[in-house]
Design a protein around this motif. Sequence first.
Motif, PDB file in Angstrom:
ATOM      1  N   THR A 165       0.841  -1.196   0.000  1.00  0.00           N
ATOM      2  CA  THR A 165       0.000   0.000   0.000  1.00  0.00           C
ATOM      3  C   THR A 165       0.875   1.245   0.000  1.00  0.00           C
ATOM      4  OG1 THR A 165      -0.108   0.168   2.397  1.00  0.00           O
ATOM      5  CG2 THR A 165      -1.721  -1.282   1.342  1.00  0.00           C
ATOM      6  N   ASP A 166       0.232   2.409  -0.057  1.00  0.00           N
ATOM      7  CA  ASP A 166       0.933   3.679   0.103  1.00  0.00           C
ATOM      8  C   ASP A 166      -0.037   4.674   0.729  1.00  0.00           C
ATOM      9  OD1 ASP A 166      -0.576   5.046  -1.962  1.00  0.00           O
ATOM     10  OD2 ASP A 166       0.692   4.066  -3.455  1.00  0.00           O
ATOM     11  N   PRO A 167       0.373   5.921   0.989  1.00  0.00           N
ATOM     12  CA  PRO A 167      -0.528   6.853   1.690  1.00  0.00           C
ATOM     13  C   PRO A 167      -1.817   7.165   0.950  1.00  0.00           C
ATOM     14  CG  PRO A 167       1.736   7.627   1.788  1.00  0.00           C
ATOM     15  CD  PRO A 167       1.724   6.487   0.824  1.00  0.00           C
ATOM     16  N   LYS A 191       4.415  -1.463   3.799  1.00  0.00           N
ATOM     17  CA  LYS A 191       4.257  -0.122   3.253  1.00  0.00           C
ATOM     18  C   LYS A 191       5.299   0.076   2.168  1.00  0.00           C
ATOM     19  CE  LYS A 191       4.530   4.684   4.934  1.00  0.00           C
ATOM     20  NZ  LYS A 191       5.771   5.071   4.292  1.00  0.00           N
ATOM     21  N   GLN A 192       4.934   0.772   1.100  1.00  0.00           N
ATOM     22  CA  GLN A 192       5.823   0.857  -0.048  1.00  0.00           C
ATOM     23  C   GLN A 192       6.832   2.003   0.115  1.00  0.00           C
ATOM     24  OE1 GLN A 192       3.984   1.601  -3.836  1.00  0.00           O
ATOM     25  NE2 GLN A 192       5.349   0.225  -4.872  1.00  0.00           N
ATOM     26  N   LEU A 193       7.672   1.852   1.122  1.00  0.00           N
ATOM     27  CA  LEU A 193       8.794   2.760   1.313  1.00  0.00           C
ATOM     28  C   LEU A 193       9.983   1.910   1.728  1.00  0.00           C
ATOM     29  CD1 LEU A 193       7.302   5.832   3.208  1.00  0.00           C
ATOM     30  CD2 LEU A 193       8.106   5.764   0.844  1.00  0.00           C
ATOM     31  N   PRO A 194      11.176   2.175   1.176  1.00  0.00           N
ATOM     32  CA  PRO A 194      12.296   1.267   1.424  1.00  0.00           C
ATOM     33  C   PRO A 194      12.777   1.229   2.857  1.00  0.00           C
ATOM     34  CG  PRO A 194      13.015   3.243   0.249  1.00  0.00           C
ATOM     35  CD  PRO A 194      11.510   3.272   0.258  1.00  0.00           C
ATOM     36  N   ASP A 195      12.477   2.265   3.658  1.00  0.00           N
ATOM     37  CA  ASP A 195      13.004   2.305   5.008  1.00  0.00           C
ATOM     38  C   ASP A 195      12.028   1.733   6.038  1.00  0.00           C
ATOM     39  OD1 ASP A 195      11.271   4.399   4.492  1.00  0.00           O
ATOM     40  OD2 ASP A 195      12.182   5.718   5.989  1.00  0.00           O
TER      41      ASP A 195
END
Length: 206
Positions: A165-167, A191-195
Motif C-alpha cells: 500500500t501507500d498513503p 508499506k511501499q517505502l524502502p526504510d
Amino acid sequence: NFLYVDGTGKISSHSTASDFSIFPAGDYTDFVATGTGTFEFIGKGNLSNRSNYNNLNFRSEGASIDIPAIDLNLQGNLTILSGNLSNVVYNRSISLSGNWRDYVVNGFIPGTGSVVFDGIAAQNITINTSETFYDFEIDNASNLTLLSPVDVSNSLILTLGKIITDPFNILTLTNKNNNISLFIYSMLISKQLPDWQDYQIYLKIN
C-alpha cells in the motif's frame, strides 16, 4: 458450435433478449490457459455458466451482469469496462492470477462472496476511485500492490505474500459492527517505502 478454440484473441458475447450470455459449445481448454485468450461479456443479466477463463472483460448495458451459481477461476485479468458486475444473487468466489481492473465507480457489487488473488507473478488492483470487497484474500508469494484504495467489509485473509500500500492507496476494513475477521497465516503486509519493515501498512479500521 466450435470444435476447438485456441489463440490470444478476444471472443465477445452479447446477452440474449432473455438476458443470458451464451457461448457456442466447443473445446476452449487452450483458449483459457494462462497467457492466452479473452472472453468479453456485453449486455446484462446472467453470465455464461462457465467457470474457467484466462482474461475476462465486462461491459454491462443497463442492468448489471450477474455472476452465476458457479465459482470463477481466472488465469489472467478481470476487467470491468462499463456498468456493474454483481455477485449478490449467488455470492460466489472469484479467484484470479492476474490483475483486477475496474474503470467504473463502484463497478463491482460484492454480495457476500470472496475474491482471492492467487497468482504466481506480482498482481495489482486498479480501480476508478475505490472498490469494496466482502471477503478478500491474498495467496501470492510475489505480492499484491494496491494502485487504488480498497475496502474490505468482512474477512481479510492473509495467506501468502504481501499487500503493498501507500498513503493514497489504503486498505480499509469497513465493518461498522466491529466484527471483521482477520486471518493471518504466512503473510506479511508492507508499506511501499524502502526504510519501512514488514508488518507496517496503511491500514484503516472503521
